[in-house]
Design a protein around this motif. Sequence first.
Motif: not given
Length: 467
Positions: A55-56, A67-68, A89-90, A185-190
Motif C-alpha cells: 500500500v505504501a 511523505e509516506v 501526507t500532503r 501519536d499522529n494528530k497533526d499529520a491526520l
Amino acid sequence: MTSPVPPRESDAAVLEAVATGIPSALSDLGHLVRIPGMAWPAFDQTQLERSAEAVAALASGTGVFDEVRVLRAAIPGTDEQGQPAVLATRAARNGKPTILLYAHHDVQPPGDDALWETPPFEPTVRDGRLYGRGAADDKAGIMSHIASIRAVSEVLGDDLDLGIAMFIEGEEEYGSRSFAQFLSDNKDALRADAIVVADSGNWDSVTPGLTVSLRGNARFTMRVRTLDHASHSGMFGGAVPDAMMATVTLLSTLWNADGSVAVEGMTERDAPTPDYTEATLRDEAGLLPGTTPIGDGSILSRIWNKPSVTVIGIDATSVAAASNTLLPEVTVVISARVAPGQSGQDAYEALERHLRAHAPFGAELTFSDVDLGDGFLVDTSGWAVSLTRDAMRDGYGVPPVDLGVGGSIPFIADLVREFPAAQILVTGVEDPHSRAHSPNESLHLDTFRHAVATEALLLARMNAAEL
C-alpha cells in the motif's frame, strides 16, 4: 467555507481520467487481494507487513504525497505494538482544505476454503464481479482512494492544492486496538477539514449510499458453570442441571417470541427508513424459503435503528466427541449491536444485568473480554455532506440514498473525539451482494468504477473550494 462546483469541462476530464485508470486500479487491487494479511496472532504476521509495504508503494507511486510512512502505535494497557499502518501526507496550499482518506488493508480470515467457489486469495472475475477475500472489504476502499488521487493529479497537475492525508489501517478486522493511540501519536499529520471513511456500503449495485447512522457494539464472553466436575448424565440427569441446559435456558431469555431483543435498558432509535421489502431482504441475506424474518417494525428499522443480540461462538463438547456427560461449564461469545444514540457501555451493562437476573438454577456466570463501541450519527447539514452527495449523483448517475447501517465502525468515535471540527463522511464500495466476511466475498466492478468517479469528483471540487 464556500463550495463552488468546477466547470463541466473539468468534470469531464476527471471522469475520463478515472475511466482510463480503472484497468490499472483493478490490476493493483488484484495484487493486494493476493496478500493474506490477517491481524489475528494465529496467522502469519509477515503478510501484514507485506500488505502495508504494498500500500505504501502505491501511495508513493501517485507522486502526490510529501511523505509516506509505515507506522505502528502502542496498544494501550499492554506492552504490544499494533499492526502496521500506512500514513501518507500532503500539505494544503493556497488556502485549500485538507481531506483525510481512511481504509484498512487487513482482512477477515477466509473460513472454510471448501465454501469458496474459487480460492479466497486468488482474485477471480466472473459475472461482473471480482471475487476474493478483501476484494470488497476493504482493499477496494484503498484502491478507490489511490485511483481517485491518480485521476485528479493527472487532470490538475500543479493546480492540485488540496491537502490530502491517507491513513490505511492494519487491524480494523481485529478490533482497531491501537487506533486511538495512532490518532494521538499522529494528530497533526491526520488533522483535516473532512474525513472520508471508505468502509461501508451502498443501497444497491447501481445506487450510491451515504451512511448517516451506524449501530454501536457490545461484544463479550460469558462462562456458565453449574458443576465443579463432569458427571454421568444417566446417574444424575433429571436432578442436576448441567451447564448446557442452564446456558440454553438463559440465552433464550434474550429474545421475545418474534426474535426482537427482550433486554430491558437496550434502547431503540425512532427514525424513518426507506421502503425495503421482505423479498429484497430474502435475496440479499440468503434467507431460506421456509425461514421467516424476525423482529417488529419496518425491516430497515430492525437493522438500522434497533438493537440485536447474536451468539457468535460457543465452547462445549463437539458432536464428534459427545458422551453421556453432564457438562460442568459452557462458554459463549455474545455480540450485540446497539441502536444509534446509546453508548456501548450502557448497552453492555443492560445485558449483564439481564443475564445475571435470569441465570437459571443458580448458575454461576463470569464475564470477560468485553469489547465496546459507540454508534454514530452524521450531521448532514455540513458543506462536505452536500459536496459528497453531489459527487455521488454525478459519479453514479443517480441520486444517493442516506443509509443507516446495522454494522459498527467503533473507531469513528475516536475520530470524533480527536477531530471534533472535521466532517466525517462514511462511504464505501460494497453492494448488498458483496458478502463481506463471508465465503465468496466479491466486488461489483461497476460499483467500483462509480465509487472511484465519485471520490475523484469530490477531490476535484474540494480543490476548487475556499476555506
